[in-house]
Enzyme design. Sequence first.
Site, PDB file in Angstrom:
ATOM      1  N   GLY A  40       0.841  -1.191   0.000  1.00 58.15           N
ATOM      2  CA  GLY A  40       0.000   0.000   0.000  1.00 58.15           C
ATOM      3  C   GLY A  40       0.875   1.238   0.000  1.00 58.15           C
ATOM      4  O   GLY A  40       1.959   1.253   0.590  1.00 58.15           O
TER       5      GLY A  40
ATOM      6  N   LEU B 221      -1.229   7.378   2.474  1.00 57.86           N
ATOM      7  CA  LEU B 221      -0.515   8.196   3.449  1.00 57.86           C
ATOM      8  C   LEU B 221       0.365   7.344   4.346  1.00 57.86           C
ATOM      9  O   LEU B 221       1.534   7.654   4.572  1.00 57.86           O
ATOM     10  CB  LEU B 221      -1.501   8.986   4.303  1.00 57.86           C
ATOM     11  CG  LEU B 221      -2.145  10.186   3.627  1.00 57.86           C
ATOM     12  CD1 LEU B 221      -3.072  10.879   4.599  1.00 57.86           C
ATOM     13  CD2 LEU B 221      -1.088  11.155   3.132  1.00 57.86           C
ATOM     14  N   ALA B 222      -0.196   6.258   4.881  1.00 62.89           N
ATOM     15  CA  ALA B 222       0.573   5.443   5.818  1.00 62.89           C
ATOM     16  C   ALA B 222       1.675   4.671   5.098  1.00 62.89           C
ATOM     17  O   ALA B 222       2.820   4.657   5.543  1.00 62.89           O
ATOM     18  CB  ALA B 222      -0.357   4.483   6.560  1.00 62.89           C
TER      19      ALA B 222
ATOM     20  N   HIS C 203     -20.652   8.994   7.426  1.00 59.05           N
ATOM     21  CA  HIS C 203     -20.350  10.420   7.313  1.00 59.05           C
ATOM     22  C   HIS C 203     -21.630  11.187   6.992  1.00 59.05           C
ATOM     23  O   HIS C 203     -22.354  10.830   6.075  1.00 59.05           O
ATOM     24  CB  HIS C 203     -19.316  10.614   6.207  1.00 59.05           C
ATOM     25  CG  HIS C 203     -18.652  11.950   6.251  1.00 59.05           C
ATOM     26  ND1 HIS C 203     -19.329  13.100   5.948  1.00 59.05           N
ATOM     27  CD2 HIS C 203     -17.390  12.322   6.569  1.00 59.05           C
ATOM     28  CE1 HIS C 203     -18.487  14.126   6.082  1.00 59.05           C
ATOM     29  NE2 HIS C 203     -17.310  13.674   6.463  1.00 59.05           N
TER      30      HIS C 203
ATOM     31  N   ARG D 272     -19.631  13.105  13.877  1.00 58.79           N
ATOM     32  CA  ARG D 272     -20.235  12.473  12.707  1.00 58.79           C
ATOM     33  C   ARG D 272     -21.322  11.473  13.041  1.00 58.79           C
ATOM     34  O   ARG D 272     -22.337  11.412  12.363  1.00 58.79           O
ATOM     35  CB  ARG D 272     -19.140  11.795  11.894  1.00 58.79           C
ATOM     36  CG  ARG D 272     -18.215  12.799  11.284  1.00 58.79           C
ATOM     37  CD  ARG D 272     -17.090  12.157  10.538  1.00 58.79           C
ATOM     38  NE  ARG D 272     -16.279  13.205   9.923  1.00 58.79           N
ATOM     39  CZ  ARG D 272     -15.181  12.987   9.228  1.00 58.79           C
ATOM     40  NH1 ARG D 272     -14.747  11.747   9.064  1.00 58.79           N
ATOM     41  NH2 ARG D 272     -14.515  13.979   8.696  1.00 58.79           N
TER      42      ARG D 272
ATOM     43  N   GLU E  49      -5.546   3.231   8.202  1.00 55.53           N
ATOM     44  CA  GLU E  49      -6.916   2.732   8.371  1.00 55.53           C
ATOM     45  C   GLU E  49      -6.968   1.214   8.487  1.00 55.53           C
ATOM     46  O   GLU E  49      -7.930   0.664   9.032  1.00 55.53           O
ATOM     47  CB  GLU E  49      -7.799   3.207   7.199  1.00 55.53           C
ATOM     48  CG  GLU E  49      -9.294   2.990   7.442  1.00 55.53           C
ATOM     49  CD  GLU E  49     -10.189   3.512   6.312  1.00 55.53           C
ATOM     50  OE1 GLU E  49      -9.676   4.164   5.394  1.00 55.53           O
ATOM     51  OE2 GLU E  49     -11.401   3.263   6.372  1.00 55.53           O
TER      52      GLU E  49
END
Lengths: 257, 637
Positions: free
Chosen positions: B41, B44-45, B267, B331, B426
Amino acid sequence: MKLTLNVWRQPASQAPGKLETYTLDGVGPDMSFLEMFDMLNEQLTLEGKEPVAFSHDCREGICGSCAMMINGQAHGPWKGAATCQLHMRAFKDGDIITVEPWRASPFPVVKDLVVNRGSFDRIIQAGGYISVNTGGARDANEILIGKDVLDEAMDSAACIGCGACVAACPNASASLFTGAKISHLGHLPQGQPERDKRALAMVEQMDLEGFGHCTLAGECQEACPKEISIDVIKRMNRDYLVASAKRQEPRAAVGSG
Amino acid sequence: MLDLNPKIPSGPLESKWDQHKFSMKLVNPANKRKHHVIVVGAGLAGASAAATMSELGYNVSCFVFHDSPRRAHSIAAQGGINAAKNYQNDGDSVRRLFYDTIKGGDFRAREANVYRLAQVSVNIIDQCVAQGVPFAREYGGLLANRSFGGAQVSRTFYARGQTGQQLLLGAYSALEKQVAAKKVQMHTFEEMLDLVVVDGHARGIVTRNLLTGKITSHAADAVVLATGGYGNVFYLSTNAMYSNVTASWRAHKKGAAFANPCYTQIHPTCIPVHGEHQSKLTLMSESLRNDGRIWVPLKRGDNRPPAQIPEAERDYFLERKYPSFGNLAPRDIASRAAKEACDDGRGVGPGGLGVYLDFAESIKRLGRQTIAERYGNLFDMYQRITDENPYEQPMRIYPAVHYTMGGLWVDYNLMSTVPGLHVAGEANFSDHGANRLGASALMQGLADGYFVLPYTIGDYLAGTKLPKVDTSHAAFAEAEGAVRAQQNKFLSIKGKRTVDSFHKELGKIMWEYCGMARDRAGLTKALELIPQLKEEFWSNVNVPGSGDSLNQSLEKAGRVADFIELGELMCRDALNREESCGGHFRTEYQEEGEAKRNDDDYAYVAAWEYAGEGKTPILNKEPLVYENVHLSTRSYK
């Protein structure tokens, strides 16, 4: 509505391709162009045929995956929108729509409408970054950047790397893409130390990949889903010229030892 | 039973991470290049982890199924990233960010992890600015901030409505810098299909090249999964279409516990569903809630155009029910309140599944120009999708599946129950508890990748004696064989239904019975329906084409097969959790319309252990201990 679709089918990179014609009924105006393709693919699969391969992912205009020439226009008729943001209300009942992949030799076709845009990554690898390692960065507010300058940097940074600029350009030039990155980093104080080196290396890599030269046709900015201005190309050319001139100047002698 | 030792360092909360960094073992710089780490992956991470570890000297291979690492779904995050900088002098601090995140997560996250997240948030902003991320600035040149979903201080940094994109491009450029330096081997168009475990340790992966169909093994000393969330189990969600659970799920089947799968964040500000052929839901940044007011008509079935409904006949339900937070309520609360209004017959738009998000008052107060500057691209996007002009009439919004707080269980070092398998962003379960506040996902992805994993993996490598293993080991051949057999099985079924039709059917079951509200009867029903769907899938799916070239149906088949199994586990987890908390709302457990948590019985992480095909998974519990915050009822009134 009922549509006739002429879709480019090409089983593999090296295999010959051709347009196949399909008809699709029951397309709604609120569907996105890609949802229309999902519908086509369901139909093809149920008919025992292979569905059309196409690139897509976020479907909200930001990942830059989707890439289709629609009736000869990159991302279709809507200005400032990627294919995934194009809705079928742009078309009318009975329309004939021709769909092809991006055409440019540095973007080889993988299958049907899917092309490989790895050449863009290699342009970034040539210098589309600021050389800073993780950790130890100084406080973010120690670098002052005026709002106007920042806004200009952001305008360029908005590029999604979809390749529409290349596909739309009569010369298959990647100047809008490369210029956008050079302009983004060149506007920022953090980008100054490597500015010359970046411009030289990225432009040279763009040539090595086989992209054509910019002749200021302007098709790129018309096709760009993020409406990036051709001004970034001016900036790239200026940086490249300045850097080239400096490169030719002899270096000042430094002390030995 | 599994060993669920969270390995939380001892000592005061404020110094745990510093102390831990000091006590962790180091790998000698000259030895780092002898270690090979696989990162799966490049969001971001993943991108930040791969870039940072290679900068430190490790040999890194990074795998992504996209054509470029720049396309990871992190790119779609709009609103912003939190950091406890207190640049606005409004009383923010590491402690306050920590507290807000724990409370926002409804007291179902681990204190120590969350505190560390708040601490490193400050470094993330510095790092990103140094990389050239164009965060918004004030005229004087300083960074701008705004308040964002659920926060009462302005701690959110943003880059127009494209923050995720800019942060990802920052991490991507750091990654490409390392690729150019030949420190990272980048594998694009390559999908992980199995984890290889040797002597109990994660030692590699098996991948399929999406272009050639070639199945290959890759060995390493440690594996990082940074493969995102599983919201697409619902078919319709705000996730990108390729987002899936396959890498995590296959690792789960190889021994990694799956924690809190039932926690799904819905959301509140998404564009409502328009029709049967819809493929995904579009999120509108919740920064819109800063200036937009949410309302429905007071009367049921009032279908006058919004401009003709006078003020006195409108119900600004968030402002009414939660006066101190109003339209900025978290949320889960905002989503449920919208659902209630629609269930009550007061929803707006086609099908009555929508509420208004109205900018009329802000436009009057601030001027159209200011609103356009703040949200212009979001307004354009809305107009393009709905054919309605939000400057002239209110937007219509409805909640949609967005983020999954569950994921593979990890300890404080972000290591799963399989030693050597680390999980970031995530894909892991940590930090958000039962709900996620706005602007905290980007923060966690980058915290894990830039500032946590690079240290903790070093500790693992320095402290573990790993025998030399290469892809000739039998475990690789076995895993490859299983992957090939599965591919062949998909291609040989030749049934009558498309892969997508199964995915849509699963999505409907999940949304109906394990969506915004759940109950015992519905979950029990889902646990009957999903195994039936699974059986039909494996006997009646039609995957055209072959396995030796690009075949998007084949790719999807594998992902949907895994979603079906995960869906079942999500329902099982939701059924087990007899309380309401955060994104998990069991209708049997409420008090005066608000979620009723049960700390006595459920203040634990539910970590599910795979027990084998057809066997009931085993529930392991990690008790959550709160030493620094008081477990209070979450009230936003």
